[in-house]
Design an enzyme around this catalytic site. Structure first.
Site, PDB file in Angstrom:
ATOM      1  N   TYR A   1     -17.441  44.476   5.776  1.00 25.80           N
ATOM      2  CA  TYR A   1     -16.086  44.650   6.293  1.00 25.80           C
ATOM      3  C   TYR A   1     -15.274  45.447   5.268  1.00 25.80           C
ATOM      4  CZ  TYR A   1     -17.404  40.560   9.144  1.00 25.80           C
ATOM      5  OH  TYR A   1     -18.041  39.678   9.987  1.00 25.80           O
TER       6      TYR A   1
ATOM      7  N   HIS B   1     -13.994  42.939  12.969  1.00 23.48           N
ATOM      8  CA  HIS B   1     -15.456  42.977  12.993  1.00 23.48           C
ATOM      9  C   HIS B   1     -15.947  43.828  11.826  1.00 23.48           C
ATOM     10  CE1 HIS B   1     -15.395  41.181  16.992  1.00 23.48           C
ATOM     11  NE2 HIS B   1     -14.513  42.103  17.356  1.00 23.48           N
TER      12      HIS B   1
ATOM     13  N   LYS C   1     -21.218  49.306  15.308  1.00 27.29           N
ATOM     14  CA  LYS C   1     -21.148  49.376  13.854  1.00 27.29           C
ATOM     15  C   LYS C   1     -21.875  50.634  13.381  1.00 27.29           C
ATOM     16  CE  LYS C   1     -21.271  44.337  13.725  1.00 27.29           C
ATOM     17  NZ  LYS C   1     -19.837  44.211  13.974  1.00 27.29           N
TER      18      LYS C   1
END
Length: 292
Positions: free
Chosen positions: A231, A238, A267
């Site tokens: 992160y 998220h 991601k």
């Protein structure tokens, strides 16, 4: 007399056209003493477009041409050529450009090829192109990335107690470090070593410390099949990144799978290794198209 030659293979230009028509229309080959000379990629491209015919056996000509090239590299060549690029191959790398632009590069890999990850940093092409065993093509882009977070990760030394093979502490830590376990916080090996002031052991732990020093929040990436999920800061709802630590080489299939998993959970897929004593990060992503 045949219209052209390619690596000893004779061919004729179809539909009553001559060699000069091919050079002018498709920007392929060159004409010398009335003969059109093509490289294997150009020859295959024109053959499958129906612009030339082989004088001898089609099967023997195709076997010879594909033994010099490959079905995968020819597929990449065709994709680029059909987009209007000028394309040529040199020592396994395909280069393409429009007009006088600086050429871009494509390396073609198969799903089970072994990849030296260090070359992503020293000999990286602009794109990687794969054709799987069913003939489906996927384009990948690789970019070196400088990960930066927003946290001030100055974590002081704390006491750690082991229960079995797990590590626990009651000391104050950032809320994201460890996992609540009754009145304790349960720590990973890397977290415990950090707050006890121990030196990192191995590349993965060095990467963990480096990501913290960059202001990131670092958690396990096990459920995604990676070392870490990362992160950029506490405001991140998220994780922005999945990070895999690579010692040396990887099968391309593993890279492809990791990139697909990261994409499915929105991601960025990061691979990291140590080059000349420095931790380096690269982002590998799938591209819908080759765009320059």
């Amino acid at each position: 007399m045949s219209d052209g030659l390619c690596n000893g293979i004779s061919f004729n230009v179809s539909e009553g056209h001559g060699p000069n028509y091919i050079v002018g229309r498709y920007k392929l080959g060159f004409v010398q003493q009335g003969i059109l000379f093509l490289d294997p990629y150009e020859c295959l491209y024109l053959y499958f477009k129906g612009r030339i015919t082989f004088e001898d056996s089609e099967e023997s000509a195709l076997k010879k041409l594909f033994s010099i090239t490959s079905v995968e590299r020819y597929t990449a060549y065709t994709l680029l050529k059909n987009k209007g690029y000028r394309v040529h191959e040199d020592n396994g790398t395909i280069f393409f450009r429009k007009s006088t632009e600086i050429p871009r590069s494509v390396v073609v890999v198969r799903e089970y090829d072994e990849i030296d990850v260090g070359k992503f940093f020293t000999e990286r092409p602009d794109f990687y192109f794969t054709v799987d065993e069913e003939g489906d093509a996927t384009i990948y882009r690789i970019d070196e990335i400088d990960i930066k977070g927003t946290e001030n990760n100055k974590i002081g030394k704390c006491s750690v107690t082991d229960f079995g093979d797990r590590h626990f502490t009651k000391d104050d830590l950032p809320h994201w470090m460890g996992t609540k376990f009754h009145e304790y916080r349960m720590l990973t090996d890397f977290e415990a070593n950090l707050i006890e002031g121990k030196e990192p052991k191995g590349m993965a732990e060095e990467v963990y410390r480096d990501l913290l020093s960059r202001g990131c929040i670092v958690k396990t990436g096990f459920k995604y099949g990676t070392n870490f999920r990362v992160y950029e800061g506490e405001k991140s709802e998220h994780a922005e990144y999945l990070v895999s630590v690579v010692e040396n080489k990887l099968i391309w299939y593993y890279i492809s799978r990791a990139v697909r998993v990261a994409s499915s959970v929105r991601k960025k897929m990061i691979f990291t290794t140590i080059i000349d004593g420095k931790i380096k990060y690269i982002m590998i992503s799938r591209s819908k198209d080759i765009v320059i």
